[in-house]
Design a protein around this motif. Structure first.
Motif, mmCIF file in Angstrom:
data_model
loop_
_atom_site.group_PDB
_atom_site.id
_atom_site.type_symbol
_atom_site.label_atom_id
_atom_site.label_comp_id
_atom_site.label_asym_id
_atom_site.label_seq_id
_atom_site.Cartn_x
_atom_site.Cartn_y
_atom_site.Cartn_z
ATOM 1 N N LYS A 1 0.811 -1.276 0.033
ATOM 2 C CA LYS A 1 -0.114 0.038 -0.197
ATOM 3 C C LYS A 1 0.927 1.285 0.019
ATOM 4 N N GLU B 1 -2.809 0.291 -3.978
ATOM 5 C CA GLU B 1 -2.162 -0.897 -3.407
ATOM 6 C C GLU B 1 -1.567 -1.789 -4.697
ATOM 7 N N GLU C 1 -4.719 -3.935 6.642
ATOM 8 C CA GLU C 1 -3.552 -4.321 6.079
ATOM 9 C C GLU C 1 -3.031 -5.647 6.488
#
Length: 530
Positions: free
Chosen positions: A142, A261, A505
């Motif tokens: 990311k 991402e 995440e």
């Protein structure tokens, strides 16, 4: 040849400087037959120390050398106008470093083996910024992209968010390639100044790539030779100053941020956000606004420093057990090695005893289950006893991890990520002991098995009679690859999905979240199932 002197070779190469015992040793200037010039320190005919080399193609390297290659801190200027100032290892850009290309693009972050690898900030010449992570030269993970003219955090804040300070400290330790948009970075583990980390080693030209082989030089070189230190600090300070200055000129308009991402360089997802919304989102919540419900678990036993004591007890016990069982001659296990009497017991008083060393933890009793069985399992898994002890019981210690599941267990990781240690309930320990004989036979029959590798089973008894049971396992997530998603797969569909609003995440996902089909070669599939 000893002392100062001058020597010329038949090829036309020449050297003028210090000699010792017949070697080029000390400070001197070497001019190669190809026109290259090196002026700096030598050790036994090899460039070692601080030095400056001008290459035949007009490239220049000024910095640290070790055993003939760049290692440590240094500055490399290409004849094309590109400049790199930062850390080197084994002759390649590795660690924290700043690269400026002739077109005005700048990358400030981590490198590994000549590639951007880890965390970093890429600043485009037109004013755009991308902060995120790279893997072997490719965007991976990311990140946020701030277009030219948009409002964005200062470089100081972005560097701080990525894990290193704004005063040129904490340079991540990895390497980079020279292509303008093709490399990446890694998270710093140790915070040091750029001048302390930057080092450079011998250049070997091959297919346009820089190759080096060196390791960091003694820290006192930067004190004796402040030139490299001032170059690196000036460059990074200027970058930070310019970035902050340009940010102050940006109007409040264009408040767009692209949250992206990537996976191995491929853009997987992009979300457009308003900058003010994004910054508001990043503010921490009032810590008094939510009441946390505290679960009772074995973690409760070790609040405060108790968990630290538990870690010390574990290390002391494993060191004692492995040290006691390793000298025993190797033999095949017997049925008695799986029995109730197959235990090693020892009491560890804080002051030490005839059999145990003094320690800084609390008094405890230690029990090791089936020591000969696990000793043979470690041999089957080709695990050296010394490596095992150094990994778990070394000075670097263990890292405590929060539990990803509902068990409330305590988890430890060895410093090199090879071993995973988990607390067990009494019932779980009994199950493992019951299946141990069949497990041993299976591992012996299938040495390349993919099932969990168990290396040891232990119990610690504290004052008051509280018992904590541990199992030592191999960590399947010990890999150089970046892990984009983690799944806990149980082979069930009941309650096996994660609320999308709660996915972050590092969230561990479940069975129904796995929306992939894996295409495999037929022979590989058969081999895997076998």
């Amino acid at each position: 040849m000893t002392g100062k002197g001058y020597i010329v070779w038949p090829s036309g190469a020449k050297y003028e400087g210090d000699f010792s015992g017949g070697y080029l040793d000390g400070f001197g200037t070497f001019t190669g037959h190809d026109g290259s010039v090196y002026r700096g320190n030598w050790r036994m005919n090899i460039r070692h120390g601080l030095g400056r080399k001008e290459y035949p193609n007009s490239d220049i390297y000024d910095g640290s050398w070790k055993e003939g290659v760049h290692e440590g801190s240094g500055r490399y200027s290409w004849n094309s106008g590109n400049i790199y100032i930062g850390s080197w290892k084994d002759g390649k850009m590795s660690g924290r470093g700043v690269m400026k290309w002739m077109n005005g693009d700048i990358y400030d972050g981590s490198w590994l083996n000549g590639y951007r690898h880890g965390s970093g900030v890429y600043m485009f010449a037109d004013g755009g910024h991308y902060s995120g992570t790279w893997s072997k030269g490719l965007k991976d993970g990311k990140g946020k992209f701030y277009p030219a003219g948009s409002k964005h955090p200062s470089l100081r804040r972005m560097c701080s968010n990525l894990g290193y300070d704004d005063n040129t400290k904490g340079l991540p330790s990895q390497g980079s390639s020279i292509n303008s948009e093709g490399s990446e970075t890694s998270k710093p583990r140790v915070k040091r100044s750029l001048s302390e980390r930057i080092s450079v080693g011998g250049l070997l030209r091959s297919s346009g790539r820089i190759s080096h082989r060196t390791s960091s030089l003694d820290g006192n070189w930067s004190q004796r030779h402040p030139s490299v230190k001032s170059i690196s600090n000036d460059f990074s300070s200027k970058l930070l100053h310019d970035s902050d200055e340009s940010q102050s000129d940006v109007p409040d308009g264009s408040p767009v941020v692209y949250e992206r991402e990537y996976m191995q360089g491929v853009l997987m997802k992009e979300t457009v956000r308003n900058y003010t919304e994004q910054t508001r989102k990043g503010k921490p919540r009032n810590k008094h606004s939510v009441k946390e419900v505290k679960k009772k678990s074995c973690v409760d036993i070790f609040e405060g420093h108790r968990s630290y004591y538990l870690m010390l007890n574990l290390q002391l016990g494993i060191r004692y057990t492995v040290g006691k069982i390793t000298p025993v001659p190797m033999r095949e296990v017997r049925s008695s090695d799986f029995g109730d009497r197959a235990r090693i017991r020892m009491y560890f008083p804080r002051k030490g005893s005839q059999f145990t060393p003094p320690h800084n933890s609390i008094d405890f009793s230690w029990k090791d289950y089936c020591p000969m069985v696990f000793r043979n399992l470690r041999e089957m898994f080709k695990l050296d006893a010394a490596e095992y002890m150094m990994s778990i019981c070394g000075d670097d210690g263990l890292r405590e991890r929060s539990s990803p599941g509902k068990s409330g267990s305590i988890f430890y990781l060895s410093h090199d990520d090879r071993f995973f240690i988990k607390t067990l309930k009494k019932t779980e320990l009994k199950v493992l002991l019951r299946m141990l004989h069949e497990y041993y036979i299976h591992v012996k029959k299938h040495e390349n098995t993919l099932i969990t590798k168990f290396f040891g089973l232990h119990r610690i008894t504290l004052r008051g009679g509280r018992k904590v049971r541990f199992v030592v396992m191999g960590n399947m997530f010990c890999t150089e690859l970046r892990i984009h998603r983690s799944y806990d797969l149980k082979g069930s569909t009941v309650g096996r999905c994660t609320d999308k609003d709660k996915i972050k995440e590092n969230t561990t996902l479940k069975d129904l979240d796995l929306s992939f089909e894996f295409q495999m070669d037929k022979l590989l599939r058969e081999y895997l199932f076998k």
